[in-house]
Write a protein that holds these residues in place. Structure first.
Motif, PDB file in Angstrom:
ATOM      1  N   ALA A 158       0.833  -1.210   0.000  1.00 53.79           N
ATOM      2  CA  ALA A 158       0.000   0.000   0.000  1.00 53.79           C
ATOM      3  C   ALA A 158       0.866   1.259   0.000  1.00 53.79           C
ATOM      4  O   ALA A 158       0.582   2.227  -0.721  1.00 53.79           O
ATOM      5  CB  ALA A 158      -0.935   0.001   1.203  1.00 53.79           C
ATOM      6  N   VAL A 159       1.941   1.271   0.793  1.00 58.94           N
ATOM      7  CA  VAL A 159       2.850   2.421   0.823  1.00 58.94           C
ATOM      8  C   VAL A 159       3.504   2.589  -0.543  1.00 58.94           C
ATOM      9  O   VAL A 159       3.584   3.695  -1.083  1.00 58.94           O
ATOM     10  CB  VAL A 159       3.914   2.263   1.935  1.00 58.94           C
ATOM     11  CG1 VAL A 159       4.987   3.348   1.824  1.00 58.94           C
ATOM     12  CG2 VAL A 159       3.263   2.302   3.305  1.00 58.94           C
ATOM     13  N   GLN A 160       3.937   1.475  -1.152  1.00 52.82           N
ATOM     14  CA  GLN A 160       4.549   1.520  -2.481  1.00 52.82           C
ATOM     15  C   GLN A 160       3.578   2.086  -3.499  1.00 52.82           C
ATOM     16  O   GLN A 160       3.940   2.940  -4.298  1.00 52.82           O
ATOM     17  CB  GLN A 160       5.007   0.112  -2.887  1.00 52.82           C
ATOM     18  CG  GLN A 160       5.446  -0.018  -4.315  1.00 52.82           C
ATOM     19  CD  GLN A 160       4.293  -0.269  -5.273  1.00 52.82           C
ATOM     20  OE1 GLN A 160       3.418  -1.068  -5.019  1.00 52.82           O
ATOM     21  NE2 GLN A 160       4.300   0.441  -6.376  1.00 52.82           N
ATOM     22  N   CYS A 161       2.331   1.608  -3.502  1.00 44.64           N
ATOM     23  CA  CYS A 161       1.336   2.095  -4.474  1.00 44.64           C
ATOM     24  C   CYS A 161       1.081   3.587  -4.286  1.00 44.64           C
ATOM     25  O   CYS A 161       0.981   4.338  -5.258  1.00 44.64           O
ATOM     26  CB  CYS A 161       0.027   1.321  -4.329  1.00 44.64           C
ATOM     27  SG  CYS A 161       0.103  -0.333  -4.993  1.00 44.64           S
ATOM     28  N   THR A 162       0.979   4.004  -3.052  1.00 40.81           N
ATOM     29  CA  THR A 162       0.732   5.420  -2.756  1.00 40.81           C
ATOM     30  C   THR A 162       1.867   6.288  -3.279  1.00 40.81           C
ATOM     31  O   THR A 162       1.639   7.281  -3.979  1.00 40.81           O
ATOM     32  CB  THR A 162       0.562   5.627  -1.239  1.00 40.81           C
ATOM     33  OG1 THR A 162      -0.522   4.818  -0.782  1.00 40.81           O
ATOM     34  CG2 THR A 162       0.310   7.078  -0.901  1.00 40.81           C
ATOM     35  N   LEU A 163       3.103   5.910  -2.955  1.00 42.70           N
ATOM     36  CA  LEU A 163       4.257   6.701  -3.386  1.00 42.70           C
ATOM     37  C   LEU A 163       4.435   6.656  -4.902  1.00 42.70           C
ATOM     38  O   LEU A 163       4.735   7.677  -5.533  1.00 42.70           O
ATOM     39  CB  LEU A 163       5.528   6.210  -2.691  1.00 42.70           C
ATOM     40  CG  LEU A 163       5.591   6.429  -1.177  1.00 42.70           C
ATOM     41  CD1 LEU A 163       6.855   5.810  -0.607  1.00 42.70           C
ATOM     42  CD2 LEU A 163       5.509   7.904  -0.838  1.00 42.70           C
ATOM     43  N   GLY A 164       4.241   5.481  -5.513  1.00 38.91           N
ATOM     44  CA  GLY A 164       4.383   5.347  -6.961  1.00 38.91           C
ATOM     45  C   GLY A 164       3.364   6.177  -7.713  1.00 38.91           C
ATOM     46  O   GLY A 164       3.695   6.880  -8.676  1.00 38.91           O
ATOM     47  N   ASN A 165       2.116   6.117  -7.291  1.00 41.02           N
ATOM     48  CA  ASN A 165       1.075   6.892  -7.961  1.00 41.02           C
ATOM     49  C   ASN A 165       1.256   8.382  -7.735  1.00 41.02           C
ATOM     50  O   ASN A 165       1.037   9.183  -8.646  1.00 41.02           O
ATOM     51  CB  ASN A 165      -0.313   6.442  -7.508  1.00 41.02           C
ATOM     52  CG  ASN A 165      -0.686   5.106  -8.108  1.00 41.02           C
ATOM     53  OD1 ASN A 165      -0.378   4.827  -9.252  1.00 41.02           O
ATOM     54  ND2 ASN A 165      -1.340   4.266  -7.332  1.00 41.02           N
ATOM     55  N   LEU A 166       1.656   8.768  -6.533  1.00 40.92           N
ATOM     56  CA  LEU A 166       1.914  10.176  -6.253  1.00 40.92           C
ATOM     57  C   LEU A 166       3.062  10.685  -7.129  1.00 40.92           C
ATOM     58  O   LEU A 166       2.959  11.752  -7.743  1.00 40.92           O
ATOM     59  CB  LEU A 166       2.242  10.381  -4.774  1.00 40.92           C
ATOM     60  CG  LEU A 166       2.596  11.799  -4.363  1.00 40.92           C
ATOM     61  CD1 LEU A 166       1.401  12.725  -4.559  1.00 40.92           C
ATOM     62  CD2 LEU A 166       3.062  11.830  -2.916  1.00 40.92           C
ATOM     63  N   GLY A 167       4.136   9.897  -7.213  1.00 41.19           N
ATOM     64  CA  GLY A 167       5.273  10.288  -8.045  1.00 41.19           C
ATOM     65  C   GLY A 167       4.887  10.409  -9.512  1.00 41.19           C
ATOM     66  O   GLY A 167       5.250  11.378 -10.181  1.00 41.19           O
ATOM     67  N   ALA A 168       4.132   9.446 -10.020  1.00 44.68           N
ATOM     68  CA  ALA A 168       3.692   9.489 -11.421  1.00 44.68           C
ATOM     69  C   ALA A 168       2.812  10.710 -11.672  1.00 44.68           C
ATOM     70  O   ALA A 168       2.961  11.396 -12.691  1.00 44.68           O
ATOM     71  CB  ALA A 168       2.945   8.211 -11.783  1.00 44.68           C
ATOM     72  N   MET A 169       1.921  10.981 -10.746  1.00 44.96           N
ATOM     73  CA  MET A 169       1.026  12.131 -10.882  1.00 44.96           C
ATOM     74  C   MET A 169       1.822  13.439 -10.916  1.00 44.96           C
ATOM     75  O   MET A 169       1.573  14.315 -11.748  1.00 44.96           O
ATOM     76  CB  MET A 169       0.027  12.156  -9.730  1.00 44.96           C
ATOM     77  CG  MET A 169      -0.947  13.312  -9.762  1.00 44.96           C
ATOM     78  SD  MET A 169      -2.026  13.336  -8.330  1.00 44.96           S
ATOM     79  CE  MET A 169      -0.875  13.625  -7.007  1.00 44.96           C
ATOM     80  N   LEU A 170       2.808  13.556 -10.033  1.00 44.08           N
ATOM     81  CA  LEU A 170       3.622  14.772  -9.991  1.00 44.08           C
ATOM     82  C   LEU A 170       4.441  14.941 -11.270  1.00 44.08           C
ATOM     83  O   LEU A 170       4.515  16.038 -11.830  1.00 44.08           O
ATOM     84  CB  LEU A 170       4.537  14.759  -8.764  1.00 44.08           C
ATOM     85  CG  LEU A 170       3.841  14.884  -7.418  1.00 44.08           C
ATOM     86  CD1 LEU A 170       4.837  14.678  -6.276  1.00 44.08           C
ATOM     87  CD2 LEU A 170       3.131  16.223  -7.285  1.00 44.08           C
TER      88      LEU A 170
END
Length: 181
Positions: A158-170
């Motif tokens: 869950a932490v990985q998905c959150t950080l990955g999606n946030l990074g992609a969005m940014l």
């Protein structure tokens, strides 16, 4: 709504992640962010733009088959590669090699002339195949860095998905891709 105790436990879980666990989370998040921006967004746009005039009406079908071919090849190769790297004890090596191969094929895809359209297809299929191989080999490492507790596996993912999606969005926002329709 989460109680104060539940929120405290969640933040305490972040503090309990050691360097090896953070390494897994951040590599996976970076990989997810990179692939979301490249294969998930930029490559299809470039592919559509570089499709020859006579093939424009089929671009969606051609792209879907390109994705399917890369995924199928990865699915066929993963058991063989997985058995080999397990036998040799080289999972991390396989992750590094397949990651580098993915980056090389995507870089070549970005810089080739659109006159080489078939070559672009082969590069896209290859990049997706190597990404699939990297992801399956890499995800098999999760059980080696966690305590094999299902809650911890879920939390780390869950932490990985959150950080990955946030990074992609940014990154997509910084590239101005938030306004592409």
């Amino acid at each position: 709504k989460r109680t104060r105790t539940e929120k405290s436990k969640m933040f305490a879980s972040l503090k309990n992640l050691n360097a090896e666990k953070w390494g897994w989370i951040l590599f996976d998040a970076g990989s997810w962010g990179y692939i979301s921006v490249t294969i998930g967004t930029l490559v299809p746009l470039v592919f559509k733009q570089d499709t020859p005039e006579g093939q424009q009406q089929y671009v969606t079908e051609i792209w879907a088959n390109t994705v399917a071919a890369g995924t199928l090849l990865a699915g066929l190769l993963c058991p063989v590669i997985g058995a080999g790297v397990d036998l040799l004890g080289k999972r991390k090596w396989a992750v590094v090699v397949s990651s580098i191969a993915t980056i090389i094929f995507l870089t070549l895809f970005a810089f080739l002339n659109s006159a080489n359209w078939i070559v672009l297809l082969v590069l896209a299929v290859s990049a997706m195949m190597f990404y699939g191989i990297m992801q399956s080999t890499y995800n098999s490492l999760l059980i080696h860095v966690s305590e094999e507790d299902e809650d911890e596996l879920t939390f780390m993912s869950a932490v990985q998905c959150t950080l990955g999606n946030l990074g992609a969005m940014l990154v997509m926002t910084m590239l101005g891709l938030d306004s592409i329709k």
